[in-house]
Design an enzyme around this catalytic site. Sequence first.
Site, PDB file in Angstrom:
ATOM      1  N   GLY A 278      43.387  41.880  19.863  1.00  0.00           N
ATOM      2  CA  GLY A 278      43.145  40.857  20.866  1.00  0.00           C
ATOM      3  C   GLY A 278      44.261  39.860  21.105  1.00  0.00           C
ATOM      4  CB  CYS A 391      40.987  53.466  51.602  1.00  0.00           C
ATOM      5  SG  CYS A 391      42.105  54.683  52.240  1.00  0.00           S
TER       6      CYS A 391
END
Length: 463
Positions: A278, A391
Amino acid sequence: MSRSAHPAGPRHADVLPEGHPSAPPADLNHLDRKVWASTVTRTPDGVVSVGGIEVTRLAEEFGTPAYLLDETDFRERARAWRTAFGPDADVFYAGKAFLSRAVVRWLHDEGLNLDVCSGGELTTALSAGMPADRIAFHGNNKSVDEIETAIRAGVGRIVLDSFQEIVRVAHIAQSLGKRQRVQIRITVGVEAHTHEFIATAHEDQKFGIPLAGGQAAEAVRRALQLDGLELIGIHSHIGSQIFDMSGFEVAAHRVVGLLKDIRDEHGVELPEIDLGGGLGIAYTSDDDPREPHEIAKALTEIVSRECEGAKLRTPRISVEPGRAIVGPTAFTLYEVGTIKPLDGLRTYVSVDGGMSDNIRTALYDAEYSVALVSRTSEAAPMLVRVVGKHCESGDIVVKDAFLPADLAPGDLIAVPATGAYCRSMASNYNHALRPPVVAVRDGEARVIVRRETEEDLLRLDVG
Ligand code: LLP
């Protein structure tokens, strides 16, 4: 398409949308060491190189888009983590950030272990020769097949994530005549300061067993009773892309508190704790990540202090950095396609990839930087949004950045710090072909994951 510079486009340096946070950098040709892999440099002729090879040559040979991975930097970072934690701790590279067989071999060479979270990652690790006992197997919903494969292979540990899994793993191990080394993943109730989707230690989420309400203690009780399991420790992972060490301090405090309760109740001192991964990296010049030696020092000091207070033997610590090792080592090389200036707003620069090779901007609102790498430019900065060819209007790679106003179709631009969670989260959206990963080192480049082809797509389409 040619890579020569085209006549200067419209300038937008003086037009920042209202509330825009940053001003253009003083020198657009400058490469901030913080965000670029260690061997990346600009050659005297203005082209950027990595591992001693110019990006223009790499683009010619391997095409764009491509992830270019600096192997020297990867090995240096892996070694820095290994050295920082020393012989009394283990560093498990988190394969989810990016995994390939070459990466497994580098990790093996550098003395790191490996965290996998699926059958696919496990197969990749084993097929590249990672010894099974150096593999940790994670996941909140491992299938029976995955568990069986992992136990048969002899993985060093399985990290148990639920009450059902405690029983399931014990049962499978026993039926195979084995005793499986396991850790129990707990949630310690820490709010990590990161994006909601990548914070994992608060209780309202799918990972781990809550410490709260005595659930983790109950999980330990059950695991200790089952013959198929050898409980070696407790695991905590608080989230990802974290800069502030205080969350780890609280987590270590609570994990050690549980070890103490276990000792008091069962007379057993568990020998290991895993504090997860992390640690944040620099995506832009504004980020200031900690060095592995600072992290190692902070974590080992917290654990020793807490154990001393609880009169416990200090357990062996392990950590699971993914992003902090691979993230900064790669950049994505794109070719500029179309350029669309929108007066008073910004200029949209479309590249030949997009959200299929980097979903992080759309998914987490992640920030990235970008540079023109096929040449230098003295043109004024223009505010750009780097977008892909998909798109979808959310198909954004870099939300806000500055590129020179003479940017032109055919120029090569690069987005640094894309080594983690970009290729590994890449998709075929719009039937995009996932880009290759090219490892570069000492003047040599080799493809470690090849570019997908249309034949690859058709091979899966068996209708
Ligand atoms: N250990 C465990 C149990 C994990 O779940 C993770 C990441 C790691 C270690 C490694 O974390 P790192 O050091 O790489 O931050 N896709 C997201 C990140 C998801 C992280 C999932 N778990 C992103 O792109 O930011």
